[in-house]
Design an enzyme around this catalytic site. Structure first.
Site, mmCIF file in Angstrom:
data_model
loop_
_atom_site.group_PDB
_atom_site.id
_atom_site.type_symbol
_atom_site.label_atom_id
_atom_site.label_comp_id
_atom_site.label_asym_id
_atom_site.label_seq_id
_atom_site.Cartn_x
_atom_site.Cartn_y
_atom_site.Cartn_z
ATOM 1 N N ASP A 9 0.758 -1.311 -0.128
ATOM 2 C CA ASP A 9 0.038 0.018 0.011
ATOM 3 C C ASP A 9 0.863 1.280 -0.038
ATOM 4 O OD1 ASP A 9 -2.251 -1.619 0.087
ATOM 5 O OD2 ASP A 9 -2.036 -1.585 2.442
ATOM 6 N N HIS A 39 -5.230 -3.646 5.257
ATOM 7 C CA HIS A 39 -4.673 -4.079 4.094
ATOM 8 C C HIS A 39 -6.078 -4.681 3.311
ATOM 9 C CE1 HIS A 39 -1.690 -5.063 1.192
ATOM 10 N NE2 HIS A 39 -1.742 -6.411 1.249
#
Length: 333
Positions: free
Chosen positions: A151, A180
């Site tokens: 990310d 996530h």
């Protein structure tokens, strides 16, 4: 002497991850485990002229225990990949059992190793590992991580493109907190360094792309898999940061990782003052050290928009974490 273990080493993430770890001079021994093909992957990358000795293991003859023996760091990309139309939660029923069984063996053989979980859905699989380790009496929250580095990598790439400076993507640092998957991913674009001048519409577009960047890959691969190469890069990057910190190297910048907030109670208090007490795991800025998590760092000042994102993230995370905990509670270990 540092021994690294990759569990799921023959898969779409595991192979490039193993290749990247073989290039590290921090690693002297690399053990690769999978249910198929691990010896072949090991033989292949063993020809690379870097110091790490490479060995492949299969389930037969207690191969997992042999791979884990003496491990300093264990990276787990094992499990099935996400396919078109699947969410990370759709993966849960398959990957939860895989991760649980791996955690049982880790608890028995190498409970003091750093454990880096890549297997999706990370929001739930990391709590599964934690609960197994707790039941076995060996849980150390400082040494268990969910890898959310992809990310951060995506944020740097997309923001540098938006700033018209894609060649400087390594220079852009954006904290990405939460979890996530989807809306649990909260990029703090207001804290971008160096700062960028974009309007609210662009901020929202960037946020959505960072949150759902994995869908781009799933769609582009047209049924052939999900993000593997970029995830391998992110996993190797975080593993390297953990190993460098363990060796005493101080980083100039924090790493983001999905950890149990008890890893640093003082730091956790600052985090929970912002997010509340409804989630025990959260991806936060970390200062790493020889024992893993040295400090959980403050989240910094959030914009009003980011505060709204955070509220949604916390709501989703509670359910994700609870699902993992409940799975272990219903299991016979």
């Amino acid at each position: 002497m540092v021994k690294a273990v990759v569990i799921g080493a023959a898969g779409g993430i595991g192979q490039p991850l193993s290749l990247l770890l073989k290039q590290s001079t921090l690693i002297s021994e690399l053990a690769l485990y999978d249910v198929v093909n691990a010896p072949g992957v090991a033989a292949d990358i063993s020809h690379i002229n870097t110091p790490a000795k490479v060995t492949g293991y299969l389930p037969k003859e207690d191969g997992l225990a042999k791979a884990l023996q003496g491990a300093d760091i264990i990276v787990i990309p094992a499990g099935v990949p996400r396919k078109p139309g699947m969410t990370r939660d759709d993966l849960f029923n398959i990957n939860a059992g895989i991760v649980r069984d791996l955690a049982v063996k880790i608890a028995e053989v190498s409970p003091k190793a750093f454990i880096l979980v890549i297997s999706n859905p990370v929001n739930s699989t990391v709590p599964i590992v934690a609960e197994v380790l707790k039941k076995k009496g060996v849980f150390d929250p400082k040494r268990l991580f969910g890898v959310t580095t992809l990310d951060v990598v995506r944020a740097s790439t997309f923001v540098s493109e938006a700033a018209g400076k894609p060649e400087d993507s390594l220079s852009f640092r954006i904290p990405v907190i939460g979890g996530h998957s989807g809306v649990t991913i909260v990029p703090l674009l207001s804290q971008t360094s160096p700062s960028i001048a974009v309007d609210q519409q662009k901020i929202e577009e960037l946020t959505n792309r960072i949150q759902f960047g994995g869908d781009e890959v799933v769609k582009a691969k047209d049924g052939a898999g999900s993000a593997t190469l970029s995830m391998a890069y992110a996993g190797a990057r975080f593993a390297t940061a953990v190993l460098e910190a363990a060796a005493g190297k101080k980083s100039d910048f924090p790493e983001m990782g999905y950890v149990h907030l008890s890893a640093d109670e003082a730091g956790a208090k600052e985090v929970t003052s912002v997010i509340g007490n409804s989630t025990s795991f959260f991806s936060v800025p970390l200062e790493l050290g020889p024992n893993g998590v040295e400090k959980i760092l403050p989240l910094g000042k959030l914009s009003e928009y980011e505060q709204g994102l955070l509220k949604k993230a916390v709501e989703d995370l509670g359910g994700n974490i609870g699902k993992g905990v409940a799975f272990v509670e219903s299991s016979k270990l």
